[in-house]
Design an enzyme around this catalytic site. Structure first.
Site, PDB file in Angstrom:
ATOM      1  N   THR A   1      -3.152   5.371  -3.884  1.00  0.00           N
ATOM      2  CA  THR A   1      -2.066   6.081  -3.204  1.00  0.00           C
ATOM      3  C   THR A   1      -0.743   5.880  -3.932  1.00  0.00           C
ATOM      4  O   THR A   1       0.102   6.761  -3.915  1.00  0.00           O
ATOM      5  CB  THR A   1      -1.928   5.567  -1.767  1.00  0.00           C
ATOM      6  OG1 THR A   1      -1.875   4.166  -1.788  1.00  0.00           O
ATOM      7  CG2 THR A   1      -3.101   6.012  -0.941  1.00  0.00           C
ATOM      8  N   THR A   2      -0.567   4.733  -4.552  1.00  0.00           N
ATOM      9  CA  THR A   2       0.673   4.517  -5.286  1.00  0.00           C
ATOM     10  C   THR A   2       0.599   5.246  -6.628  1.00  0.00           C
ATOM     11  O   THR A   2       1.540   5.929  -7.021  1.00  0.00           O
ATOM     12  CB  THR A   2       0.901   3.012  -5.540  1.00  0.00           C
ATOM     13  OG1 THR A   2       0.709   2.324  -4.328  1.00  0.00           O
ATOM     14  CG2 THR A   2       2.284   2.763  -6.048  1.00  0.00           C
TER      15      THR A   2
ATOM     16  N   ASP B   1      -8.901  -0.386   1.895  1.00  0.00           N
ATOM     17  CA  ASP B   1      -8.833   0.293   0.598  1.00  0.00           C
ATOM     18  C   ASP B   1     -10.082  -0.013  -0.217  1.00  0.00           C
ATOM     19  O   ASP B   1     -10.713   0.886  -0.774  1.00  0.00           O
ATOM     20  CB  ASP B   1      -7.605  -0.184  -0.192  1.00  0.00           C
ATOM     21  CG  ASP B   1      -6.347   0.522   0.271  1.00  0.00           C
ATOM     22  OD1 ASP B   1      -6.442   1.250   1.274  1.00  0.00           O
ATOM     23  OD2 ASP B   1      -5.305   0.337  -0.358  1.00  0.00           O
TER      24      ASP B   1
ATOM     25  N   ASP C   1       0.856  -1.176   0.000  1.00  0.00           N
ATOM     26  CA  ASP C   1       0.000   0.000   0.000  1.00  0.00           C
ATOM     27  C   ASP C   1       0.900   1.236   0.000  1.00  0.00           C
ATOM     28  O   ASP C   1       1.671   1.435   0.932  1.00  0.00           O
ATOM     29  CB  ASP C   1      -0.877  -0.041   1.253  1.00  0.00           C
ATOM     30  CG  ASP C   1      -1.779   1.158   1.343  1.00  0.00           C
ATOM     31  OD1 ASP C   1      -2.352   1.511   0.304  1.00  0.00           O
ATOM     32  OD2 ASP C   1      -1.880   1.741   2.422  1.00  0.00           O
TER      33      ASP C   1
END
Lengths: 528, 536
Positions: free
Chosen positions: A97-98, A390, A64
Site C-alpha cells: 500500500t505504501t 498484511d 501501514d
C-alpha cells in the site's frame, strides 16, 4: 495561488482552476501525499502517530500506508486519488500500500519536470503506458514459481512473510511470526478463505508469547452453573431470540381486563420459551451457541440439562463458528433429525492473561485456526494485527498465484533497465517519458536506502551496474549490511501479484491525474 | 417607478427591493448571455477529441470525479447562471438523444455565439442573425445527407462496428484497451439488438463495476450480475440448471395496509396466534418448494426463521434485490414476477443455467453471477478498474460507446470524423451564403466559420498548429472535393479519415447541429434578464 473565479457562472464559493494552475495543484497534492508516506517504506521505515479528531482523541501508531492514508483528511482532489489507490491495493492484495503511493508520486514528480520541459501530458501518458507494458513483461519473465515442490514452496512463503513483516513492528520476531503466518495459511489448503483464521488480541505478555492455536477460540463466557469442559461436544449453532419470543404478526398486542390474565399470558409466554428450550435440548446436544442474548430462564434450563450455553456470539463469530464446527446456523427447532450439528473433540475454558476464553479443539474443519496475539499495549497489538493481516493477505495471494519475485528493489532495477533499453529504441518525445518512468522505478529502492540512512545514490548505481553487467543478476538492496546483496542468499522474496498490482495501479493513478487540466470545486455544502 | 400611494397617501411597494434586483436590458443582455455561454464552452473545449484532457470535479461533499465526458462535467460543475444552465441542458439532451458528442455540441454552440457577438457589434439585429443561422443549419444538414455513406455490418461481421466504437473510446481513459472494450460493447449491443425493428433497448445492457483488479479483467457476462449474496451463509455457492422463482413479497407475516390491532386477551388466543405465525412461515416456504423452484429471488427481506427454513428445505434464496434487477432477471430467465405466495405456480418459474457467488480480493465483497438464461436478451458488462474514479470513468466511456453502436444499429449512415464533416459542411454553407443577399449572408458566413471551431479545437488539443492544419484541410477538401479529410489527431500520417477509420453517425452529427443552432437562437432572443435578489 491564482484562482480564476468565473463571476456568476458557478455557485458562490465554487472555484475553478485551469491549465497550468490545475496541473500544478494536482502535482503538488499528489506529491505531498506520496512524501507523507515515503518515510515508512522499507524495513527501516518509520512509523506515524495518528491522532483521531473525534472526542476520545484515540492514538494509532502504524506504518501501514493504507491505514495512514485512510485516517488523514485530504482536501486536494488529486491527493484523494492516491488515497483511493492505496485503499484498493489493500482490498485487493493487502500489501504494497505504501509502495503504490510512492511509485505514483514519483511518476508524477517526473511528469511535472517533463511538463515544464514542454512535453504534452498526453505524450507523457503514451510513454508511460508503453513503459508499463514493457515493465510488466519483464516482471513476468523474472518471476518464478516453486509450487510443485512443497518444501521449496514453503520456504518461498516463509521468505515472503519475513520480507513483509520486516518492515513492520513484528520485525524483531519476524522469524517466529513468519512461521505462524505460513502455518496458518497452509492449513487453509488453498481455499483462500481468510475468515477461517481468527485473530484474537489480548494485552499483556510479550509479542513472543503470541501463538497459533489449531482449534478455535471464542472470546465469550460460559453461562453460570454450566459445565466448563465438554468432551466430544455436539454443538448447535443458532441465531434465534432467547429472551421472549415476540409475536411477529403486525399489530398484535395484549389487552386484558384483569391482573390474573396478565399472569396467565406471562405463564404462557414462559411455557413457550420452555418448549423452545426443550426442543433445542431434544437435538441431543451438549453445547448451544446463540448469536443473540440468552435470558436467565433458558440459561437456567440449559444448566439443568447440563448443556453449555454461550450467548451473544456476534455475527462474524457465529458464521465462523458454523464454518469451523461444520454445523448449520439454525433458527427453527421443529425438525431435530434434519439439522446438521457441529462437533468438536473438546470444549474447555482456558485462561489467557487475565481473561477466560472458550477453546474448541479437534474441530471438524481442519482448516480453521486462531492466532492469539499478546503484547504490551493495545497500540502494539493493533499494529501487530495489521502487520499480520498484511502478511496473511500476501501469503494468500501467493498461494493462489505461486509466482514470486526477489525483493529489495530487485524487480524495480530490472524493470528500469528494460524500460531504458526500450526508450533508447523509441523515437520522439515518448522516449523522454519512458526514461522518466525508469527513474521513477529506481526511486523505490532509493527510498528504501534513504530511510535506512544509507547512501542511496551509491547503492542504486551499484545495483544498476550489476544488473547491466549480468541480466540474470540477483542483486538488491541489503538494508542490514548497507550494501548491494544477493537476494536469493538473503532470502528476500515478494509476491509477484503484489508487485504487478503496484506497477499497474501506480501507472493508472498517475495517468488519470496527468490527464486533468481543469479542476472545478463546487461550493462546499453548508452544514447545519 | 415601482412606488405608488394608496388612498390614504401611504406609500406601498410594487416590486420589493427594486434596487437589489439586477436587471440587464437590450443588447447588453444578449452580450451578457453570450459571455456566460462562452465561458461554459471554454471549459469543455480542451476535452474534445482523442487527445482531450480530463477535468477533475469536486462535489459539495468532497467526492472527486475525473472525466472528460461533456455531459458529466457540466452536470457536476453546478452551473448557477441561467444561460450556463441552458448549455448544460443542451449537453444533456444530446446525451439522452444520442449519447455521444456531448462535448462537441457545447463547443459548437459556444463558437456560434462567439461569432454572433461580432455580428452584433456590426449592428445587426439578433433575430436576423438567428434566422441566418437557421438557414445555414439547413444547408449544413443537407450537406451531411449528401456526404454520408452507408455502413454495412451484420451479426457475423462486427468488425466495422468495433471500429466505430474504438473511435469513441480512443478519447477516454480506456484508450489503452480500446480494441477489447469496443468488442465488448458491440457484442453487448448486438446481443440485445432487435435487428428486424432496428432498435436496441439499452435497459437490457447493465454496466456493473467493482473496484480492484485490472482493466483487462473487464468482461461481458451473458447474463446478469447482481451485487448481492445468498441470504444464508451456508447455502450452496454455486448452482447449476435451476428453476428460479421471483417474488416481490417478503417472507414475513402479512402486514395489511389498513390500520388494525390484534388483541390478545386470553391464553388461548396467544397460543393460536403463535401457531398462526409459525404456520405462515412454513406455508410460505412450502409453497415455494411445491412450485418446484430451486432458487428464490426476493425483492424484500426475510425473517431469520424464514431464512433458516429456506436453507433447511435446500432452497437457496437471495434477498433485497432491487427493482431494476428483478425486472432484468425476470426478462432473462423468463420467470414471471410473482407478487403473492398464493399465485406461485410451476409455470411462473424461470430458468438459469448457472448461478454462482464470486468473491473479490481480500474483502468480503461478493456478487452473484447468473448466466445461461434461456432469453439471452439481457447482458451485463462487468467492469474492473484500479480505483473508484477510473471505474466510474470506464463506465461512462462504455456507455458512450454502447450508444454509438446502438445509433448505428438504428441508422447505419455515417460521416467521417476528425472534423472532416464540419469542414465539408462549412464549405457548403459558405458556398450557399454567396447566393444569399442581405444580413443573413453575414450570419451564414459566421456559421461556416463557427463550424471550423471543432477541427480547430481538435488540432489544438492534439498539439498540432491549429490554423495551419485547418486551412490545409480546407484547401485539400476544396481541390479534391473529398469530404473524408480531417485532422490527423493521432499522428498517423494521413488525413484521410476513411483510412484511419474515424466515423461518426449522421444522426449524432445532425443532432449536434440542430441543438446548437436552437440554443443559439434561444439565447439571441433574450433581451431582458431580471434576477431577483439573492436569498440571504
Amino acid at each position: 495561488m491564482a484562482m480564476s473565479q468565473q463571476s456568476g457562472i458557478l455557485h458562490q464559493g465554487a472555484t475553478e482552476e485551469r491549465g497550468e494552475n490545475a496541473r500544478m495543484a494536482s502535482f503538488v497534492g499528489a506529491v505531498a501525499v506520496a512524501d507523507l508516506v515515503k518515510s515508512t517504506l522499507g524495513p527501516k521505515g518509520m512509523d506515524k502517530i495518528l491522532q483521531s479528531m473525534s472526542r476520545g482523541q484515540e492514538v494509532t501508531i502504524t506504518n501501514d500506508g493504507a491505514t495512514i492514508l485512510k485516517s488523514i483528511y485530504v482536501d486536494n482532489p488529486a491527493a484523494k486519488v492516491l488515497v483511493d489507490i492505496s485503499k484498493v491495493q489493500d482490498d485487493e492484495v493487502g500489501d504494497g500500500t505504501t509502495s503504490v503511493v510512492v511509485f505514483a508520486g514519483e511518476l508524477l514528480r517526473e511528469a511535472e519536470q517533463l511538463v515544464n520541459a514542454k512535453v504534452h501530458p498526453m505524450t507523457i501518458i503514451a510513454g508511460y503506458r508503453e513503459a508499463c507494458d514493457c515493465a510488466r513483461g519483464v516482471l513476468e519473465t523474472g518471476a518464478f514459481s516453486h509450487a510443485p515442490d512443497t518444501e521449496a514452496f514453503r520456504q518461498d512463503l516463509l521468505n515472503i512473510a519475513k520480507t513483509t513483516l520486516s518492515s513492520k513492528i513484528l520485525t524483531s520476531d519476524k522469524e517466529y511470526f513468519a512461521n505462524l503466518a505460513v502455518d496458518a495459511i497452509l492449513r487453509l489448503k488453498g481455499s483462500a478463505n481468510l475468515e477461517a483464521i481468527h485473530i484474537i488480541k489480548k494485552t499483556g505478555g510479550t509479542l513472543h508469547e503470541s501463538f497459533l492455536d489449531e482449534g478455535f477460540i471464542l472470546d465469550k463466557k460460559i453461562g453460570v452453573g454450566q459445565p466448563k469442559r465438554i468432551e466430544n461436544a455436539k454443538i448447535l449453532v443458532a441465531n434465534t431470540p432467547m429472551d421472549t419470543d415476540k409475536i411477529k404478526i403486525y399489530g398484535a398486542r395484549v389487552r386484558v381486563d384483569s391482573m390474573a390474565k396478565v399472569a396467565e399470558i406471562e405463564a404462557a409466554e414462559k411455557e413457550k420459551m420452555r418448549e423452545k428450550v426443550r426442543s433445542i435440548i431434544s437435538h441431543g446436544i451438549n453445547c448451544f451457541i446463540n448469536r443473540q442474548l440468552i435470558y436467565n430462564l433458558p440459561e437456567e434450563m440449559f444448566a439443568d440439562a447440563g448443556i453449555m450455553a454461550i450467548e451473544h456470539a456476534d455475527f462474524d463469530g457465529i458464521e465462523r463458528l458454523a464454518l469451523v464446527l461444520g454445523g448449520e446456523i439454525v433458527s427453527t427447532f421443529d425438525d431435530p433429525e434434519a439439522v446438521r450439528l457441529g462437533t468438536c473433540k473438546l470444549i474447555e475454558e482456558i485462561m489467557i492473561g487475565e481473561d477466560r476464553l472458550i477453546h474448541f479443539s479437534g474441530v471438524a474443519l481442519g482448516e480453521a485456526c486462531t492466532i492469539v496475539l499478546r503484547g504490551a499495549s493495545s497500540h502494539i497489538l493493533d499494529e501487530a494485527e495489521r502487520s499480520l493481516h498484511d502478511a496473511l493477505c500476501v501469503l494468500k495471494e501467493t498461494v493462489s498465484d505461486s509466482r514470486v519475485v526477489y525483493g529489495g528493489g530487485w524487480p524495480e532495477i530490472r524493470m528500469a533497465r528494460a524500460v531504458e533499453e526500450l526508450a533508447s529504441k523509441t523515437p520522439g518525445k515518448k522516449a523522454l517519458a519512458m526514461e522518466a518512468f525508469a527513474r521513477a522505478l529506481r526511486a523505490l529502492p532509493a527510498t528504501i536506502c534513504d530511510n535506512a540512512g544509507l547512501d542511496s545514490a551509491d547503492i542504486v548505481a551499484t545495483l544498476k551496474a550489476a544488473h547491466g553487467a549480468d541480466p540474470a543478476s540477483r542483486m538488491g538492496v541489503d538494508v542490514v549490511r548497507g550494501e548491494a546483496g544477493d537476494m536469493q542468499e538473503l532470502g528476500i522474496f515478494e509476491s509477484f501479484r503484489v508487485r504487478q498490482q503496484v506497477l499497474l495501479s501506480g501507472t493508472e493513478a498517475s495517468e488519470i491525474i496527468l490527464r486533468v487540466d481543469d479542476i472545478i470545486k463546487c461550493a462546499p455544502r453548508q452544514r447545519g | 417607478m415601482s412606488l405608488a400611494f394608496d388612498e390614504y397617501g401611504r406609500p406601498f411597494i410594487i416590486i420589493r427591493e427594486q434596487e437589489r434586483k439586477s436587471r440587464v436590458k437590450g443588447i447588453e443582455a444578449v452580450k451578457a448571455s453570450i459571455m456566460a455561454a462562452k465561458s461554459v464552452a471554454r471549459t469543455l473545449r480542451s476535452s474534445l477529441g482523442p487527445k482531450g484532457m480530463d477535468k477533475m470535479l469536486q462535489s459539495p461533499d468532497g467526492d472527486v470525479t475525473i472525466t472528460n465526458d461533456g455531459a458529466t462535467i457540466l452536470e457536476m460543475m453546478e452551473v448557477e447562471n441561467q444561460i450556463g444552465k441552458l448549455m448544460v441542458e443542451l449537453s444533456k439532451s444530446q446525451d439522452h438523444e444520442i449519447g455521444d458528442g456531448t462535448t462537441g455540441v457545447v463547443v459548437l454552440a459556444g463558437a456560434l455565439l462567439d461569432h454572433a457577438e461580432a455580428l452584433l457589434d456590426m449592428g445587426m439585429h439578433p433575430l436576423r442573425i438567428a434566422e441566418g443561422y437557421e438557414m445555414a443549419c439547413k444547408v449544413a444538414t443537407e450537406n451531411l445527407d449528401k456526404i454520408k455513406t452507408r455502413f454495412d455490418f451484420s451479426k457475423e461481421d462486427i468488425e466495422p462496428l468495433v471500429k466505430v466504437c474504438m473511435t469513441t473510446l480512443s478519447s477516454k481513459v480506456v484508450g489503452r484497451l480500446k480494441r477489447p472494450m469496443a468488442e465488448i460493447c458491440v457484442k453487448a449491443v448486438l446481443a440485445v439488438a432487435d435487428l428486424e425493428r432496428r432498435d436496441v433497448n439499452l435497459d437490457l445492457i447493465k454496466v456493473e463495476g467493482k473496484v480492484g483488479g485490472k482493466m483487462e479483467d473487464t468482461r461481458l457476462v451473458e447474463g446478469i450480475v447482481i451485487d448481492k449474496e445468498f441470504s444464508h451463509p451456508q447455502m450452496p455457492k454455486q448452482l447449476k440448471d435451476v428453476k428460479v422463482a421471483i417474488l416481490t413479497c417478503p417472507f414475513e407475516p402479512p402486514k395489511p395496509k389498513t390500520k388494525h390491532k390484534v388483541d390478545i386477551d386470553t391464553v388461548e388466543k396467544f397460543e393460536a396466534l403463535r401457531d398462526a405465525e409459525k404456520a405462515y412461515f412454513t406455508d410460505m416456504v412450502q409453497r415455494c418448494k411445491d412450485s418446484g423452484a430451486e432458487l428464490v429471488i426476493c425483492q424484500w427481506g426475510f425473517d431469520d426463521e424464514a431464512n433458516h427454513l429456506l436453507m433447511h428445505q435446500n432452497l437457496p434464496a437471495v434477498r433485497w434485490v432491487g427493482g431494476v434487477e428483478i425486472e432484468l432477471l425476470a426478462m432473462a430467465t423468463g420467470a414471471r414476477i410473482v407478487p403473492r405466495f398464493q399465485e406461485l405456480t410451476a409455470d411462473k418459474l424461470g430458468f438459469a443455467g448457472s448461478v454462482k457467488e464470486v468473491g473479490f480480493g481480500t474483502t468480503k465483497d461478493r456478487m452473484l453471477v447468473i448466466e445461461g438464461c434461456p432469453n439471452l436478451k439481457a447482458v451485463t458488462i462487468f467492469v474492473r478498474g484500479g480505483n473508484r474514479m477510473v471505474l466510474d470513468e470506464i463506465k461512462r466511456s462504455l456507455h458512450d460507446a454502447i450508444c454509438v453502436a446502438r445509433n448505428l444499429v438504428r441508422d447505419n449512415a455515417i460521416v467521417y470524423g476528425g472534423g472532416a464533416a464540419e469542414v465539408s459542411c462549412g464549405l457548403a454553407v459558405e458556398e450557399a451564403a454567396d447566393k444569399v443577399t442581405g444580413v443573413e449572408h453575414y450570419a451564414m458566413r459566421a456559421f461556416a466559420d463557427a463550424l471550423s471551431a471543432v477541427p480547430l479545437a481538435l488540432a489544438e488539443n492534439s498539439g498540432l498548429p491549429p490554423i495551419e492544419s485547418l486551412t490545409a484541410i480546407k484547401k485539400r477538401q476544396l481541390e479534391e472535393s473529398n469530404p473524408y479529410l480531417g485532422i490527423d489527431c493521432n499522428d498517423t500520417g494521413t488525413n484521410d479519415m476513411r483510412e484511419q477509420g474515424v466515423f461518426e453517425t449522421v444522426l449524432g452529427k445532425k443532432q449536434q447541429l440542430f441543438l446548437a443552432t436552437q440554443v443559439c437562437k434561444m439565447i439571441l432572443k433574450i433581451d431582458d434578464v431580471i434576477k431577483p435578489s439573492e436569498f440571504d
